[in-house]
Design an enzyme around this catalytic site. Sequence first.
Site, mmCIF file in Angstrom:
data_model
loop_
_atom_site.group_PDB
_atom_site.id
_atom_site.type_symbol
_atom_site.label_atom_id
_atom_site.label_comp_id
_atom_site.label_asym_id
_atom_site.label_seq_id
_atom_site.Cartn_x
_atom_site.Cartn_y
_atom_site.Cartn_z
ATOM 1 N N GLU A 1 33.022 27.144 42.139
ATOM 2 C CA GLU A 1 33.197 27.551 40.740
ATOM 3 C C GLU A 1 34.259 28.640 40.741
ATOM 4 O OE1 GLU A 1 32.173 25.875 38.365
ATOM 5 O OE2 GLU A 1 30.636 24.716 39.407
ATOM 6 N N CYS B 1 33.641 34.446 34.210
ATOM 7 C CA CYS B 1 34.496 33.254 34.331
ATOM 8 C C CYS B 1 34.511 32.477 33.016
ATOM 9 C CB CYS B 1 34.072 32.387 35.496
ATOM 10 S SG CYS B 1 32.331 32.065 35.541
ATOM 11 N N GLU C 1 44.396 33.578 34.592
ATOM 12 C CA GLU C 1 43.150 34.324 34.386
ATOM 13 C C GLU C 1 43.400 35.816 34.602
ATOM 14 O OE1 GLU C 1 39.866 33.778 37.233
ATOM 15 O OE2 GLU C 1 38.589 33.535 35.476
ATOM 16 N N LYS D 1 26.696 35.623 52.021
ATOM 17 C CA LYS D 1 27.684 36.725 52.119
ATOM 18 C C LYS D 1 28.142 37.101 50.710
ATOM 19 C CE LYS D 1 31.937 37.704 51.979
ATOM 20 N NZ LYS D 1 31.971 39.102 51.587
HETATM 21 P P1 NDP Z 1 37.710 36.312 45.948
HETATM 22 O O1 NDP Z 1 37.773 34.847 45.793
HETATM 23 O O2 NDP Z 1 38.599 36.948 46.965
HETATM 24 O O3 NDP Z 1 36.213 36.759 46.335
HETATM 25 C C1 NDP Z 1 35.054 35.987 46.095
HETATM 26 C C2 NDP Z 1 34.192 35.940 47.352
HETATM 27 O O4 NDP Z 1 34.901 35.280 48.403
HETATM 28 C C3 NDP Z 1 33.834 37.330 47.905
HETATM 29 O O5 NDP Z 1 32.554 37.281 48.482
HETATM 30 C C4 NDP Z 1 34.882 37.524 48.977
HETATM 31 O O6 NDP Z 1 34.528 38.487 49.954
HETATM 32 C C5 NDP Z 1 34.946 36.118 49.559
HETATM 33 N N1 NDP Z 1 36.152 35.833 50.319
HETATM 34 C C6 NDP Z 1 37.384 36.392 50.178
HETATM 35 N N2 NDP Z 1 38.232 35.839 51.078
HETATM 36 C C7 NDP Z 1 37.534 34.936 51.793
HETATM 37 C C8 NDP Z 1 37.853 34.060 52.877
HETATM 38 N N3 NDP Z 1 39.069 34.010 53.411
HETATM 39 N N4 NDP Z 1 36.883 33.253 53.354
HETATM 40 C C9 NDP Z 1 35.649 33.291 52.835
HETATM 41 N N5 NDP Z 1 35.273 34.118 51.830
HETATM 42 C C10 NDP Z 1 36.211 34.928 51.308
HETATM 43 O O7 NDP Z 1 37.929 36.973 44.546
HETATM 44 P P2 NDP Z 1 38.243 38.516 44.198
HETATM 45 O O8 NDP Z 1 36.992 39.280 44.277
HETATM 46 O O9 NDP Z 1 39.386 39.009 45.018
HETATM 47 O O10 NDP Z 1 38.730 38.385 42.688
HETATM 48 C C11 NDP Z 1 40.049 37.919 42.421
HETATM 49 C C12 NDP Z 1 40.111 37.136 41.135
HETATM 50 O O11 NDP Z 1 39.276 35.992 41.230
HETATM 51 C C13 NDP Z 1 39.601 37.872 39.904
HETATM 52 O O12 NDP Z 1 40.572 38.679 39.353
HETATM 53 C C14 NDP Z 1 39.236 36.717 39.022
HETATM 54 O O13 NDP Z 1 40.394 36.234 38.384
HETATM 55 C C15 NDP Z 1 38.728 35.673 39.983
HETATM 56 N N6 NDP Z 1 37.252 35.686 40.073
HETATM 57 C C16 NDP Z 1 36.571 34.723 39.414
HETATM 58 C C17 NDP Z 1 35.193 34.755 39.417
HETATM 59 C C18 NDP Z 1 34.402 33.728 38.704
HETATM 60 O O14 NDP Z 1 33.286 34.020 38.292
HETATM 61 N N7 NDP Z 1 34.900 32.516 38.566
HETATM 62 C C19 NDP Z 1 34.439 35.811 40.077
HETATM 63 C C20 NDP Z 1 35.258 36.757 40.780
HETATM 64 C C21 NDP Z 1 36.613 36.675 40.758
HETATM 65 P P3 NDP Z 1 35.075 40.001 49.802
HETATM 66 O O15 NDP Z 1 34.550 40.509 48.534
HETATM 67 O O16 NDP Z 1 34.496 40.684 50.998
HETATM 68 O O17 NDP Z 1 36.569 39.906 49.832
#
Ligand code: NDP
Length: 482
Positions: free
Chosen positions: A249, A283, A383, A174
């Site tokens: 991660e 990240c 972050e 997903k």
């Molecule tokens: P999320 O953790 O919400 O999203 C990451 C993944 O998790 C997406 O596929 C998302 O789906 C999915 N997800 C969200 N909620 C759930 C749930 N309840 N159960 C299972 N899967 C879920 O991060 P965001 O995209 O909202 O980003 C927010 C912040 O996170 C950023 O500003 C950054 O600080 C951090 N981040 C860090 C990353 C890294 O590389 N370490 C990468 C991305 C974000 P969907 O997109 O459909 O919501």
Amino acid sequence: MSETFKNYINGEWVASQSGSLIESINPANKQVMGSVQASTKEEAIQALQAAEQAKNEWKKIGQFQRGQYLYKVAANLEANLQDIAQSLTDEMGKTLPEAIGETQRGIAILKYYAAEGSRSDGDVIPASDKDALMFTKRAPLGVVGVITPWNFPVAIPIWKIAPALVYGNTIVFKPASEAVVTAAKVAKCFSDSGIPKGVFNFVTGSGSVVGNEIVNSTYLNAITFTGSSHTGKMIAEAAAKNQIKYQLEMGGKNPVIVLDDANLDNSVEAVLSGAFKSTGQKCTASSRVIVQAGIYEEFKAKLVEETKKITVGDGSDSQTWMGPCASEGQYNTVLEYIEIAKNEGATLLQGGNSLQSEQLPGFYVEPTIFDEVDSSMRIAQEEVFGPVIALIKVDTVQQAIEVANDVEFGLSASIFTKNIGVALTFIEDMEAGLVRVNAESAGVEFQAPFGGMKGSSSGSREQGEAAKEFYTSVKTIFIKSE
Ligand code: NDP
């Protein structure tokens, strides 16, 4: 023209019964660049069931044959490199050269894990009984859930899925909704490889519906996730409840230490690249720059001078060095953090504004530098995931390392110095999974272990040979002649 993509479940591309779509927006111009299915939780369950049914056959196919499928996926990605890289730029905003680099990395990762198919899957260990043969063998875990973020929609899914598959697991993938069209194109490279049905499943939809169903499913034998700390913690709880392996991660607040003896040009260049490439949305991005007092003013002046030269624009434009934020949400978050930093008393040295205009109608923010940041400020602790640098002045090496460690995260850290003794102290004392000397914080090599300490990670490592530790279980075998 904007294209619509389906789910890939049990060997077929199928539309969701919801009848609803998720539109993906180009952050450079706010145009719709494609749509995917807003799937239901039933479709997540179908994908999990398909993976469950396929797992025994896939395991029996053998590691060598599984590797051959990954070579086909790599060839498919190579054939579609330009289209996928362009899609990545259009959907996530990074510049086209960065998108091409990421897609090429995806191809290299696929080939690396394809070759795992012909490498050893265990060790022979001397037994205390001279008439016995003792050895280890790797067993797959079963069904693996793969939940990925939007910042690397090609490389991150591949660095999770390729090892999961070659070591004999089936998967349900997903992707993040913000970069889902690119992920669908990557999924097509897997489906077009002829991989047996049910082994690779792709379901799009919201995290709270599809993601949540996958995470809490009792069909899962393991889950791998990259994204926010908030979601990561929920996944850890669900995995602990179901007693399955998990790999998380999450965030970073990565420091770069610049000492008095640092090479000025190299350190400035590395900070610019580490902080502003991909619009700071890595990240491993450099977000805190901890500079020793003796070089502070000179470093600061050079950093500002070079930052002023950065051209911000559409990632498809060859003149662009830095693209927009990936989404409206990220754009708003970055601007909010800029306000928070000002209110906390940090000095805005450079940038700090939205760049939205008629010419730049997307989610553009200036590359931004704050001066006189104290380590306790939110801009130095949380972050931001955007193009914002916090400059922190210190007097001694020891102070620099203390400040560098003074956050809840521990993903990547770098130091610029000519002193090998100081570099060794930093390597020893830095609480981070990636420690780099005279190199930017944001470098990742797919053949080496990747992951963080403290709040950045669940502790396991991805990529390289380390991936095997997560995606397999070890069997110790003891055979004795009668
Ligand atoms: P999320 O953790 O919400 O999203 C990451 C993944 O998790 C997406 O596929 C998302 O789906 C999915 N997800 C969200 N909620 C759930 C749930 N309840 N159960 C299972 N899967 C879920 O991060 P965001 O995209 O909202 O980003 C927010 C912040 O996170 C950023 O500003 C950054 O600080 C951090 N981040 C860090 C990353 C890294 O590389 N370490 C990468 C991305 C974000 P969907 O997109 O459909 O919501």
